[in-house]
Design a protein around this motif. Structure first.
Motif, PDB file in Angstrom:
ATOM      1  N   ASP A   1      55.049  56.595  60.067  1.00 27.84           N
ATOM      2  CA  ASP A   1      56.508  56.555  60.224  1.00 27.84           C
ATOM      3  C   ASP A   1      56.820  55.712  61.453  1.00 27.84           C
ATOM      4  O   ASP A   1      56.183  55.881  62.502  1.00 27.84           O
ATOM      5  N   ASP A   2      57.766  54.807  61.320  1.00 21.57           N
ATOM      6  CA  ASP A   2      58.094  53.937  62.448  1.00 21.57           C
ATOM      7  C   ASP A   2      58.911  54.661  63.522  1.00 21.57           C
ATOM      8  O   ASP A   2      59.071  54.148  64.624  1.00 21.57           O
TER       9      ASP A   2
ATOM     10  N   ILE B   1      59.932  61.298  65.059  1.00 26.86           N
ATOM     11  CA  ILE B   1      59.570  62.060  63.859  1.00 26.86           C
ATOM     12  C   ILE B   1      58.062  62.264  63.799  1.00 26.86           C
ATOM     13  O   ILE B   1      57.583  63.387  63.635  1.00 26.86           O
ATOM     14  N   ARG B   2      57.296  61.180  63.947  1.00 28.11           N
ATOM     15  CA  ARG B   2      55.843  61.295  63.713  1.00 28.11           C
ATOM     16  C   ARG B   2      55.140  62.133  64.781  1.00 28.11           C
ATOM     17  O   ARG B   2      54.233  62.898  64.461  1.00 28.11           O
TER      18      ARG B   2
ATOM     19  N   HIS C   1      53.269  51.813  61.423  1.00 31.86           N
ATOM     20  CA  HIS C   1      53.586  50.870  60.348  1.00 31.86           C
ATOM     21  C   HIS C   1      52.386  50.779  59.404  1.00 31.86           C
ATOM     22  O   HIS C   1      51.310  51.345  59.669  1.00 31.86           O
TER      23      HIS C   1
ATOM     24  N   ASP D   1      56.473  57.465  55.286  1.00 30.82           N
ATOM     25  CA  ASP D   1      57.890  57.124  55.263  1.00 30.82           C
ATOM     26  C   ASP D   1      58.102  55.918  54.354  1.00 30.82           C
ATOM     27  O   ASP D   1      57.346  54.940  54.410  1.00 30.82           O
TER      28      ASP D   1
ATOM     29  N   MET E   1      60.344  51.450  56.192  1.00 29.77           N
ATOM     30  CA  MET E   1      59.708  50.967  57.414  1.00 29.77           C
ATOM     31  C   MET E   1      59.878  49.457  57.478  1.00 29.77           C
ATOM     32  O   MET E   1      59.940  48.782  56.446  1.00 29.77           O
TER      33      MET E   1
ATOM     34  N   ASP F   1      56.836  48.083  53.367  1.00 28.40           N
ATOM     35  CA  ASP F   1      57.450  49.403  53.272  1.00 28.40           C
ATOM     36  C   ASP F   1      56.482  50.436  52.688  1.00 28.40           C
ATOM     37  O   ASP F   1      55.361  50.118  52.284  1.00 28.40           O
ATOM     38  N   GLY F   2      56.946  51.683  52.666  1.00 30.60           N
ATOM     39  CA  GLY F   2      56.081  52.767  52.224  1.00 30.60           C
ATOM     40  C   GLY F   2      55.697  52.678  50.766  1.00 30.60           C
ATOM     41  O   GLY F   2      54.598  53.076  50.379  1.00 30.60           O
TER      42      GLY F   2
ATOM     43  N   LEU G   1      58.231  60.455  52.542  1.00 34.41           N
ATOM     44  CA  LEU G   1      59.402  60.878  53.298  1.00 34.41           C
ATOM     45  C   LEU G   1      60.485  59.828  53.095  1.00 34.41           C
ATOM     46  O   LEU G   1      60.224  58.630  53.228  1.00 34.41           O
ATOM     47  N   THR G   2      61.690  60.258  52.768  1.00 40.41           N
ATOM     48  CA  THR G   2      62.767  59.304  52.555  1.00 40.41           C
ATOM     49  C   THR G   2      64.086  59.857  53.035  1.00 40.41           C
ATOM     50  O   THR G   2      64.348  61.054  52.909  1.00 40.41           O
TER      51      THR G   2
ATOM     52  N   LYS H   1      64.596  63.382  54.206  1.00 45.70           N
ATOM     53  CA  LYS H   1      64.987  63.611  55.593  1.00 45.70           C
ATOM     54  C   LYS H   1      66.474  63.937  55.663  1.00 45.70           C
ATOM     55  O   LYS H   1      67.248  63.388  54.882  1.00 45.70           O
TER      56      LYS H   1
END
Length: 239
Positions: free
Chosen positions: A13-14, A18-19, A38, A57, A60, A64-65, A83-84, A106
């Motif tokens: 997760d960028d 959160i991370r 990333h 996630d 990002m 992207d994820g 996670l979105t 989220k």
């Protein structure tokens, strides 16, 4: 102190806010954790560490994820929990179709994420050495599971994703047998059938585009209405 043989979870997760708290929470629940900001950093971690589940996630910068999820599935990577923050369901549906195991919107309750992590890990197949694979023929095609390919007698050849490769192998194990979506899900990846019927349908559709003369009117992987799917061909070679 965390058990050195506890499952290890990679959080990608960028957003640091959160991370890092999520990693701390999961460590308190007995898990080992690794962090990546990333996709490129995640690939480095996956290359050097044994990861049992990826919390990923979708949104990002850069890769992207969903792209990383596609790569993980194609390379038989660990299970994925997406996670979105997206209100639209499109990305979540695409993620499940790509082979993600579950998703969480989220903002989420850490206890709910913990429950989903534990559920995914319970469903994950045990890590065992794969037996030698045999090439098998059907309807003019030859399936090579080690090369992830199907080749036709007329010279056509198609590459398979890991998910398609596993699914075709299941059909070849039980030719001319009606296999329900729930059965296919259980045999292919231990998924919960209620959540992933769409994923099986999409994998069958992609297989049909590779092996059927007319995918809209399949003659090899046929649909049994109300039942599931059936390989309508004999299989030659080792079971």
């Amino acid at each position: 102190m965390t058990d050195p043989i506890a499952p290890q979870i990679l959080i990608v997760d960028d957003a640091r806010d959160i991370r890092e708290p999520l990693a701390q929470y999961l460590r308190k629940q007995g898990f080992r954790t690794r962090l990546a900001a990333h996709a490129a950093e995640a690939r480095e971690v996956l290359a050097e560490a044994t990861i049992h589940l990826v919390v990923l996630d979708i949104m990002m910068p850069g890769e992207d994820g969903l792209s990383l999820c596609r790569w993980l599935v194609a390379h038989d990577g660990p299970p994925v929990l997406l996670l979105t923050a997206m209100a639209d369901e499109t990305d979540r549906i695409v993620g499940l179709e790509l082979g993600a195991d579950d998703y969480l919107v989220k903002p989420f309750n850490p206890r709910e994420l913990l429950a989903r992590v534990r559920a995914i890990l319970r469903r994950a197949p045990p890590e065992i050495a794969a037996p030698p694979s045999a090439r098998r023929g059907f309807a003019g095609w030859v399936h090579d599971p080690d090369a992830l390919t199907v080749a036709h007698a007329d010279g056509r050849c198609a590459e398979l994703t890991s998910a398609e490769n596993r699914l075709l192998g299941i059909f070849l194990d039980q030719p001319r047998t009606v296999l329900s979506r729930a059965t296919l899900l259980d045999l292919s990846a231990g998924r919960e059938a209620k959540a992933y019927d769409r994923a099986i349908d999409n994998q069958v559709s992609r297989l049909r585009r590779k092996i059927e003369a007319d995918p809209k009117h399949p003659q090899i992987l046929v649909t049994e209405w109300g039942g599931g799917y059936r390989l309508a061909a004999d299989v030659e070679g080792a079971p």
